[in-house]
Structure formats: structure tokens, C-alpha cells
Design a protein around this motif. Structure first.
Motif, PDB file in Angstrom:
ATOM      1  N   SER A 198      -9.586  -7.715  11.986  1.00  0.00           N
ATOM      2  CA  SER A 198      -9.237  -6.297  12.115  1.00  0.00           C
ATOM      3  C   SER A 198      -9.034  -5.659  10.752  1.00  0.00           C
ATOM      4  O   SER A 198      -8.519  -6.290   9.827  1.00  0.00           O
ATOM      5  N   ASP A 199      -9.436  -4.405  10.646  1.00  0.00           N
ATOM      6  CA  ASP A 199      -9.158  -3.655   9.423  1.00  0.00           C
ATOM      7  C   ASP A 199      -7.847  -2.897   9.611  1.00  0.00           C
ATOM      8  O   ASP A 199      -7.266  -2.897  10.686  1.00  0.00           O
ATOM      9  N   VAL A 200      -7.394  -2.270   8.546  1.00  0.00           N
ATOM     10  CA  VAL A 200      -6.158  -1.491   8.586  1.00  0.00           C
ATOM     11  C   VAL A 200      -6.523  -0.025   8.415  1.00  0.00           C
ATOM     12  O   VAL A 200      -7.183   0.348   7.447  1.00  0.00           O
ATOM     13  N   ASP A 201      -6.140   0.787   9.379  1.00  0.00           N
ATOM     14  CA  ASP A 201      -6.407   2.219   9.345  1.00  0.00           C
ATOM     15  C   ASP A 201      -5.149   2.937   8.865  1.00  0.00           C
ATOM     16  O   ASP A 201      -4.226   3.175   9.638  1.00  0.00           O
ATOM     17  N   LEU A 202      -5.122   3.238   7.571  1.00  0.00           N
ATOM     18  CA  LEU A 202      -3.975   3.875   6.936  1.00  0.00           C
ATOM     19  C   LEU A 202      -4.449   5.190   6.342  1.00  0.00           C
ATOM     20  O   LEU A 202      -5.430   5.221   5.586  1.00  0.00           O
ATOM     21  N   PHE A 203      -3.783   6.278   6.704  1.00  0.00           N
ATOM     22  CA  PHE A 203      -4.184   7.606   6.261  1.00  0.00           C
ATOM     23  C   PHE A 203      -3.068   8.261   5.466  1.00  0.00           C
ATOM     24  O   PHE A 203      -1.942   8.349   5.942  1.00  0.00           O
ATOM     25  N   GLY A 204      -3.395   8.721   4.260  1.00  0.00           N
ATOM     26  CA  GLY A 204      -2.429   9.426   3.427  1.00  0.00           C
ATOM     27  C   GLY A 204      -2.775  10.906   3.358  1.00  0.00           C
ATOM     28  O   GLY A 204      -3.963  11.269   3.302  1.00  0.00           O
ATOM     29  N   PHE A 205      -1.759  11.739   3.393  1.00  0.00           N
ATOM     30  CA  PHE A 205      -1.956  13.178   3.337  1.00  0.00           C
ATOM     31  C   PHE A 205      -1.246  13.736   2.113  1.00  0.00           C
ATOM     32  O   PHE A 205      -0.058  13.493   1.918  1.00  0.00           O
ATOM     33  N   LEU A 206      -2.006  14.471   1.307  1.00  0.00           N
ATOM     34  CA  LEU A 206      -1.489  15.043   0.063  1.00  0.00           C
ATOM     35  C   LEU A 206      -1.296  16.545   0.201  1.00  0.00           C
ATOM     36  O   LEU A 206      -1.910  17.183   1.054  1.00  0.00           O
ATOM     37  N   SER A 207      -0.489  17.085  -0.696  1.00  0.00           N
ATOM     38  CA  SER A 207      -0.250  18.529  -0.700  1.00  0.00           C
ATOM     39  C   SER A 207      -1.405  19.295  -1.343  1.00  0.00           C
ATOM     40  O   SER A 207      -1.455  20.519  -1.251  1.00  0.00           O
ATOM     41  N   ALA A 257       0.828  -1.207   0.000  1.00  0.00           N
ATOM     42  CA  ALA A 257       0.000   0.000   0.000  1.00  0.00           C
ATOM     43  C   ALA A 257       0.861   1.255   0.000  1.00  0.00           C
ATOM     44  O   ALA A 257       0.593   2.209  -0.737  1.00  0.00           O
ATOM     45  N   LEU A 258       1.896   1.255   0.794  1.00  0.00           N
ATOM     46  CA  LEU A 258       2.803   2.395   0.866  1.00  0.00           C
ATOM     47  C   LEU A 258       3.513   2.631  -0.466  1.00  0.00           C
ATOM     48  O   LEU A 258       3.575   3.753  -0.961  1.00  0.00           O
ATOM     49  N   GLU A 259       4.018   1.564  -1.064  1.00  0.00           N
ATOM     50  CA  GLU A 259       4.679   1.688  -2.366  1.00  0.00           C
ATOM     51  C   GLU A 259       3.703   2.173  -3.435  1.00  0.00           C
ATOM     52  O   GLU A 259       4.060   2.979  -4.296  1.00  0.00           O
ATOM     53  N   SER A 260       2.455   1.703  -3.372  1.00  0.00           N
ATOM     54  CA  SER A 260       1.433   2.140  -4.331  1.00  0.00           C
ATOM     55  C   SER A 260       1.147   3.629  -4.170  1.00  0.00           C
ATOM     56  O   SER A 260       0.997   4.347  -5.165  1.00  0.00           O
ATOM     57  N   CYS A 261       1.076   4.098  -2.926  1.00  0.00           N
ATOM     58  CA  CYS A 261       0.839   5.523  -2.671  1.00  0.00           C
ATOM     59  C   CYS A 261       1.983   6.380  -3.205  1.00  0.00           C
ATOM     60  O   CYS A 261       1.756   7.412  -3.837  1.00  0.00           O
ATOM     61  N   VAL A 310     -10.990   7.032  -7.311  1.00  0.00           N
ATOM     62  CA  VAL A 310     -11.200   5.746  -7.978  1.00  0.00           C
ATOM     63  C   VAL A 310      -9.997   4.837  -7.739  1.00  0.00           C
ATOM     64  O   VAL A 310     -10.152   3.650  -7.429  1.00  0.00           O
ATOM     65  N   TRP A 311      -8.798   5.382  -7.847  1.00  0.00           N
ATOM     66  CA  TRP A 311      -7.576   4.603  -7.598  1.00  0.00           C
ATOM     67  C   TRP A 311      -7.574   4.051  -6.179  1.00  0.00           C
ATOM     68  O   TRP A 311      -7.285   2.889  -5.944  1.00  0.00           O
ATOM     69  N   ARG A 312      -7.910   4.895  -5.192  1.00  0.00           N
ATOM     70  CA  ARG A 312      -7.943   4.466  -3.789  1.00  0.00           C
ATOM     71  C   ARG A 312      -8.933   3.323  -3.588  1.00  0.00           C
ATOM     72  O   ARG A 312      -8.627   2.335  -2.916  1.00  0.00           O
ATOM     73  N   GLN A 313     -10.096   3.430  -4.193  1.00  0.00           N
ATOM     74  CA  GLN A 313     -11.099   2.379  -4.065  1.00  0.00           C
ATOM     75  C   GLN A 313     -10.587   1.058  -4.667  1.00  0.00           C
ATOM     76  O   GLN A 313     -10.812  -0.015  -4.089  1.00  0.00           O
ATOM     77  N   ASP A 314      -9.904   1.147  -5.793  1.00  0.00           N
ATOM     78  CA  ASP A 314      -9.336  -0.047  -6.429  1.00  0.00           C
ATOM     79  C   ASP A 314      -8.267  -0.693  -5.548  1.00  0.00           C
ATOM     80  O   ASP A 314      -8.224  -1.907  -5.396  1.00  0.00           O
ATOM     81  N   VAL A 315      -7.406   0.134  -4.945  1.00  0.00           N
ATOM     82  CA  VAL A 315      -6.356  -0.387  -4.066  1.00  0.00           C
ATOM     83  C   VAL A 315      -6.972  -1.033  -2.828  1.00  0.00           C
ATOM     84  O   VAL A 315      -6.523  -2.112  -2.406  1.00  0.00           O
ATOM     85  N   GLU A 316      -7.995  -0.416  -2.260  1.00  0.00           N
ATOM     86  CA  GLU A 316      -8.662  -0.987  -1.087  1.00  0.00           C
ATOM     87  C   GLU A 316      -9.228  -2.383  -1.391  1.00  0.00           C
ATOM     88  O   GLU A 316      -9.115  -3.285  -0.583  1.00  0.00           O
ATOM     89  N   LYS A 317      -9.827  -2.533  -2.553  1.00  0.00           N
ATOM     90  CA  LYS A 317     -10.396  -3.825  -2.941  1.00  0.00           C
ATOM     91  C   LYS A 317      -9.291  -4.873  -3.141  1.00  0.00           C
ATOM     92  O   LYS A 317      -9.445  -6.016  -2.755  1.00  0.00           O
ATOM     93  N   ARG A 318      -8.201  -4.454  -3.757  1.00  0.00           N
ATOM     94  CA  ARG A 318      -7.099  -5.374  -4.065  1.00  0.00           C
ATOM     95  C   ARG A 318      -6.366  -5.836  -2.804  1.00  0.00           C
ATOM     96  O   ARG A 318      -5.984  -6.995  -2.686  1.00  0.00           O
ATOM     97  N   LEU A 319      -6.153  -4.920  -1.885  1.00  0.00           N
ATOM     98  CA  LEU A 319      -5.378  -5.262  -0.685  1.00  0.00           C
ATOM     99  C   LEU A 319      -6.288  -5.742   0.415  1.00  0.00           C
ATOM    100  O   LEU A 319      -5.913  -6.346   1.344  1.00  0.00           O
TER     101      LEU A 319
END
Length: 83
Positions: free
Chosen positions: A56-65, A25-29, A74-83
Motif C-alpha cells: 500500500s502507498d500512503v496518501d498524504l495531502f498538505g495544504f498551503l496558504s 513526514a508531518l514533522e518535515s512538512c 523539489v523538496w517534496r520529491q526528495d521527501v517522497e524518495k526518502r520516506l
């Protein structure tokens, strides 16, 4: 932020089973957002070593500029489904 620098923060994650998907997930971000990515934080049961595999779920938060675009969502939703 490089993937190597980002992955160093995973050293403190107590459950080994969570490390591969977190690193993915981190590398994808990093690949998706590049310089727009300012920080990624892990919180909740995984961060505190209290997670239950399969429950348990994973609580991962990304912060953008800047604001995420519709394509980013859409990308985030796809990554959530995949991981």
C-alpha cells in the motif's frame, strides 16, 4: 501549528508500522512550510486501517496558504524518495 499539535492527529492511525514515517513526514512538512502549512490530511487504506505493508502507498495531502514554489516541489520529491 506545532509538531506536537500535529502529531496528536496520528492517534487514530490503526497500523503501528505506518506511524513513524507519517510522523517524520508531518514533522518535515511543519519544518519546511511553517505558518504556510494550513492542514495535512491522511486518506486511503492507511487512514482506514486496510493497508498492506509493502504493497500500500500512503496518501498524504498538505495544504498551503499560497502556491508551492519550484523549490517546494523539489523538496517534496526528495521527501517522497526518502520516506
Amino acid at each position: 501549528m506545532t509538531v506536537f499539535e500535529s502529531s496528536m492527529s496520528l492517534v487514530g492511525v490503526p497500523q503501528d508500522a505506518y506511524r513513524p514515517p507519517l510522523l517524520e513526514a508531518l514533522e518535515s512538512c511543519v519544518a519546511r512550510f511553517g505558518e504556510r502549512l494550513r492542514a495535512v490530511y491522511l486518506s486511503g487504506s492507511v487512514a482506514f486501517g486496510e493497508a498492506w505493508l509493502g504493497a500500500s502507498d500512503v496518501d498524504l495531502f498538505g495544504f498551503l496558504s499560497d502556491e508551492p514554489t519550484a523549490a517546494d516541489t523539489v523538496w517534496r520529491q526528495d521527501v517522497e524518495k526518502r520516506l
